[in-house]
Every structure is written in structure tokens, then in C-alpha cells.
Design an enzyme around this catalytic site. Structure first.
Site, PDB file in Angstrom:
ATOM      1  N   HIS A 130       1.151  -0.985   0.295  1.00 35.98           N
ATOM      2  CA  HIS A 130       0.055   0.039  -0.013  1.00 35.98           C
ATOM      3  C   HIS A 130       1.246   1.340  -0.068  1.00 35.98           C
ATOM      4  O   HIS A 130       0.297   2.269  -0.473  1.00 35.98           O
ATOM      5  CB  HIS A 130      -1.000  -0.215   1.448  1.00 35.98           C
ATOM      6  CG  HIS A 130      -0.174   0.084   2.503  1.00 35.98           C
ATOM      7  ND1 HIS A 130       0.658  -0.578   2.758  1.00 35.98           N
ATOM      8  CD2 HIS A 130      -0.416   1.706   3.339  1.00 35.98           C
ATOM      9  CE1 HIS A 130       1.287  -0.414   4.271  1.00 35.98           C
ATOM     10  NE2 HIS A 130       0.441   1.444   4.332  1.00 35.98           N
TER      11      HIS A 130
HETATM   12  C1  UD1 Z   1      -1.691   5.700   6.081  1.00 33.79           C
HETATM   13  C2  UD1 Z   1      -0.373   5.733   6.425  1.00 33.79           C
HETATM   14  C3  UD1 Z   1       0.949   4.554   5.726  1.00 33.79           C
HETATM   15  C4  UD1 Z   1       0.068   3.478   7.279  1.00 33.79           C
HETATM   16  C5  UD1 Z   1      -1.104   2.754   6.283  1.00 33.79           C
HETATM   17  C6  UD1 Z   1      -1.955   1.973   6.813  1.00 33.79           C
HETATM   18  C7  UD1 Z   1       0.422   8.257   6.325  1.00 33.79           C
HETATM   19  C8  UD1 Z   1       1.253   9.670   5.350  1.00 33.79           C
HETATM   20  N1  UD1 Z   1       0.501   6.969   5.811  1.00 33.79           N
HETATM   21  O1  UD1 Z   1      -1.039   5.392   4.385  1.00 33.79           O
HETATM   22  O2  UD1 Z   1       1.513   5.227   6.583  1.00 33.79           O
HETATM   23  O3  UD1 Z   1       1.300   2.599   7.000  1.00 33.79           O
HETATM   24  O4  UD1 Z   1      -1.517   4.336   6.214  1.00 33.79           O
HETATM   25  O5  UD1 Z   1      -2.824   1.477   6.235  1.00 33.79           O
HETATM   26  O6  UD1 Z   1      -0.119   8.933   6.830  1.00 33.79           O
HETATM   27  N2  UD1 Z   1      -8.953   5.773   1.551  1.00 33.79           N
HETATM   28  C9  UD1 Z   1      -9.986   4.885   1.646  1.00 33.79           C
HETATM   29  N3  UD1 Z   1     -10.616   4.657   3.154  1.00 33.79           N
HETATM   30  C10 UD1 Z   1      -9.895   5.400   4.220  1.00 33.79           C
HETATM   31  C11 UD1 Z   1      -8.549   5.949   4.848  1.00 33.79           C
HETATM   32  C12 UD1 Z   1      -8.051   5.933   3.225  1.00 33.79           C
HETATM   33  O7  UD1 Z   1     -10.576   4.192   0.722  1.00 33.79           O
HETATM   34  O8  UD1 Z   1     -10.780   4.806   5.270  1.00 33.79           O
HETATM   35  C13 UD1 Z   1      -7.762   5.132   0.541  1.00 33.79           C
HETATM   36  C14 UD1 Z   1      -8.246   6.916  -0.071  1.00 33.79           C
HETATM   37  O9  UD1 Z   1      -8.389   7.233  -1.453  1.00 33.79           O
HETATM   38  C15 UD1 Z   1      -6.980   8.118   0.417  1.00 33.79           C
HETATM   39  C16 UD1 Z   1      -5.874   6.223   0.159  1.00 33.79           C
HETATM   40  O10 UD1 Z   1      -6.407   5.178   1.172  1.00 33.79           O
HETATM   41  O11 UD1 Z   1      -6.709   8.951  -0.280  1.00 33.79           O
HETATM   42  C17 UD1 Z   1      -5.001   7.236   0.760  1.00 33.79           C
HETATM   43  O12 UD1 Z   1      -4.843   7.136   2.811  1.00 33.79           O
HETATM   44  P1  UD1 Z   1      -3.814   7.694   3.817  1.00 33.79           P
HETATM   45  O13 UD1 Z   1      -4.864   7.897   4.802  1.00 33.79           O
HETATM   46  O14 UD1 Z   1      -4.328   9.009   3.228  1.00 33.79           O
HETATM   47  O15 UD1 Z   1      -2.527   7.223   3.598  1.00 33.79           O
HETATM   48  P2  UD1 Z   1      -2.651   5.196   3.420  1.00 33.79           P
HETATM   49  O16 UD1 Z   1      -1.745   4.672   2.420  1.00 33.79           O
HETATM   50  O17 UD1 Z   1      -3.777   4.673   4.609  1.00 33.79           O
END
Ligand code: UD1
Length: 368
Positions: A200
């Protein structure tokens, strides 16, 4: 002592569970903030339920966005919370954007910060999490480190030894506490010999060439690969036009993100873990499952030192030959590092209680 604990994303929930328990046991007055960085049921609510974490008293509803938007919004909302009530300490965990935002909001209001999982370093400032780790440690008053190596990293950055506590790995405390409760996921109804894959990290998912190369390295492995896919990865596989072909490959089983207890069961029964996650490298180590990390570096140095993990990067040939080598040639077992036990949260609270004078050191005196 009044403590505000902050969580935002999936790995945070796993790390906060034992701490909340320990605070309850000691009758510590605390509030729990959920920033809302992760909001999907599978990435958030399921973890609270399974790990029996009390509902947060404060929910900020920040959601997704660019780093600036997500971090900025969290800081603004955290500041409001911190201005409404008096706290002696803000406790943050891990390295996600919520961790950074909460730490900065607190320190700007001169509220001391405690950081659980301090001192991990990948030495790669292109990783958003590395930026978060370095900055959070720099402004924290209490640094709770998971390994000796992490303590050394902090010393090398000039952080005062008096404020650094080697307490062990709190994520492993959660794992050990739940070892007898693991749940067999449905996908294993039709499988018993398999590899587990998680992927991810932005550096892999957002780069089409890298994501294509990783997946190409896995297309022709004889052993089935179970892939609980993170929402961003699924989005990116589709956007890069590589999802359809992979979905037709019977050897790769795409499934929804699993709950904690199901994922740990899946991992513990697998032949090998392929991952770019930090926590999975450590959990695999405890389950005695060999790990191949799809990155060129890791902040979990200890897993390399103990021989439980190998960095394989993103080259398809290196990935497929490394998997085959584990499946065909086997591997040597390793030990579990010191302090990776069920007393981590208790060590954290002891260090805090025994060193309360540190709460009153001005932030300008944080480094030697
Ligand atoms: C975040 C953390 C990462 C951690 C990971 C665990 C940062 C910089 N990154 O990454 O270190 O390993 O969490 O999962 O904080 N999304 C959904 N549903 C949700 C949340 C996110 O669909 O509930 C999708 C959205 O499109 C979003 C993307 O995932 O834009 C990324 O989510 P984000 O929280 O920004 O970062 P992660 O990749 O989850």
C-alpha cells in the site's frame, strides 16, 4: 496526570489498544481522539471492535487528502481540542500524518508530547513516514523506543538520553495478547498452502512501473498468493490498467482488507509474507514466518539483523527468485528481540510516572 491519546490510521489502532488498557488499569484520566484519517469500516471500526478499544471521545473527521490538506486539517482541529481542555501530555503513536499533526499542534501550545515507536529510521526522507518520524521525535519530550537500534538512532540525532526509554514493541504486545483469539478467514476454506501479500505504500502504488514490476514478479509463482488489498492499491491497480489481467490470474486471490484477528491468522499460517508495510515485517517475525520486503530500505532494521526479513525491492526477477528460494530451500529460524512482550504498555506508563519532572522541561531544552 491528564493524557490525550491520538490515533488516526489502521496501524495506530493496533498500537494504542494495550496503552488504553494500561491507563484504565491505573485509573489515569485520559481522552482518546480519532482524527478520521482512516474512516472505512474495514480500516477503522472493525479494529476498535476486535481490539476492544473504547470509542474515541473526540472524532475529528479529517478524512483523505494530499499530505498538506490531511496534516493541516488535523492540526487545525487538534488545536481546537487542545485549547478547550487542559492536558499534561499528548501521546502519539507510529508515523502516520495524524501522528505528526497532533505532535506539532501540541508542541506549539507548549503541551509535552510522548511518542510511542520513537527512533525508527529508514534514512529515506522521500518516504512520508520518515519525515513524520524525524519531526515527531524532534519535538517529543518522552521517546518510547521499540529497539536498541532505535535508541541509537535517537542518540545520533542528539536527543537527550534522559528522555529516551527502551520499552519494547507495543504492536507485539497487542499480537501476543490476541494470539489465542485469531480467526480463520473465509478465504482459507479453499486453501492451505499460500503466500500472503500486502502492498500500500505510496512509493510502490503511485509509480506505475514499480507496481507493474512487483505484480509481474508474482504472476508465475506456483503457490497461491492471498492479497488483502488496501483501497488505495486497488484504485491504483485499476488506474494503471493492470488490475484486469491480475484478476484473471487464479493464483492471485484478491480479497477485501481483513480484520485484525483474521489477518494475523492468515499471516501466521502462511509460507511467506511479501509486504511493504512496517508492522507486517515485525508481526511475521513473531509468527516465525519469513518476510520479503518490497522496498529498498526498512526502518525495522532488527528484522534484518535477526535474519527474519530480506529487502527484495521491486525488481520482478529478484522478487520471484527470492520467493522460490524460501519455498524450495527453506530458511533458518530466528529469536524474538528483547522487550517484545506483554509488558510494553506497563513500561511506558512506569517511565512516564517515574519521570514526571520531564513534563516541565521547556521545549527549547529538548536537545543536548
Ligand atoms: C497511511 C499511512 C501509512 C500506513 C497506512 C496504513 C501516512 C502518510 N500514511 O497510509 O504510513 O502504513 O496508513 O494503512 O499517514 N482510503 C480509503 N478509506 C480509508 C482511508 C483511506 O479508501 O478509510 C483511501 C483514500 O483513497 C486515500 C488513500 O486510501 O486517499 C490513502 O489513505 P491515507 O490515509 O492518506 O494513506 P494510507 O495509504 O492509508
Amino acid at each position: 496526570m491528564r493524557i490525550l491519546t491520538v490515533v488516526g490510521a489502521r496501524p495506530n489502532f493496533v498500537k494504542i489498544a494495550p496503552l488504553v488498557n494500561e491507563m484504565k488499569k491505573r485509573n489515569i484520566d485520559y481522552d482518546l481522539v480519532h482524527t478520521g484519517q482512516h474512516y472505512d469500516k474495514e480500516l477503522s471500526k472493525d479494529f476498535f471492535d476486535q481490539l476492544e478499544i473504547p470509542d474515541p471521545n473526540i472524532y475529528l473527521g479529517v478524512g483523505s487528502g494530499t499530505h498538506g490538506v490531511q496534516t493541516g486539517k488535523t492540526m487545525m482541529k487538534m488545536e481546537e481540542v487542545l485549547m478547550q481542555q487542559e492536558y499534561d501530555l499528548v501521546m502519539v503513536v507510529g508515523d502516520v500524518n495524524s501522528t505528526l499533526a497532533a505532535a506539532i499542534a501540541a508542541v506549539k501550545l507548549q503541551i509535552p508530547v510522548g511518542h510511542i515507536e520513537a527512533g525508527y529510521r529508514s534514512m529515506d526522507m522521500q518516504m512520508p513516514e520518515e519525515v513524520n518520524r524525524v519531526l515527531v521525535d524532534r519535538v517529543s519530550q518522552f521517546l518510547f523506543a521499540p529497539t536498541e537500534n532505535a535508541v541509537l538512532n535517537l542518540m545520533n540525532e542528539g536527543i537527550d538520553k534522559e528522555r529516551t526509554f527502551l520499552v519494547g514493541n507495543i504492536m507485539i504486545e497487542t499480537l501476543l495478547n490476541n494470539m489465542k483469539r485469531l480467526k480463520r478467514p473465509q478465504v482459507l476454506d479453499s486453501l492451505d498452502d499460500y503466500i500472503v501479500l500486502t502492498l500500500h505504500r505510496a512509493e510502490n502504488t503511485d509509480n506505475k512501473e514499480r507496481l507493474t514490476s512487483i505484480m509481474a514478479g508474482l504472476e508465475n509463482i506456483g503457490t497461491p498468493i492471498v492479497f488483502p488489498v488496501h483501497p488505495r492499491t486497488l484504485q491504483k491497480l485499476k488506474a494503471h490498467g493492470i488490475y484486469d489481467k491480475l484478476e484473471r490470474n487464479e493464483n492471485i486471490r484478491f480479497i477485501k482488507p481483513l480484520t485484525y484477528l483474521e489477518f494475523q491468522y492468515l499471516l501466521s499460517h502462511s509460507r511467506c509474507a511479501l509486504t511493504d508495510s512496517g508492522g507486517v515485517q515485525e508481526e511475521a517475525m513473531v509468527h516465525k514466518v519469513p518476510c520479503l520486503t518490497l522496498r529498498k530500505n526498512t526502518e525495522r532494521m532488527i528484522s534484518l539483523q535477526y535474519g527474519a526479513n530480506k529487502l527484495v525491492g521491486t525488481d520482478k526477477d529478484v522478487i520471484s527468485s527470492s520467493v522460490k528460494s524460501i519455498l524450495e530451500d527453506g530458511y533458518e529460524e530466528w529469536a524474538i528481540p528483547p522487550y517484545w512482550d506483554i509488558k510494553v504498555s506497563s513500561r511506558i506508563m512506569d517511565s512516564l510516572m517515574d519521570n514526571q519532572e520531564l513534563l516541565f522541561v521547556p521545549t527549547s531544552d529538548l536537545t543536548q
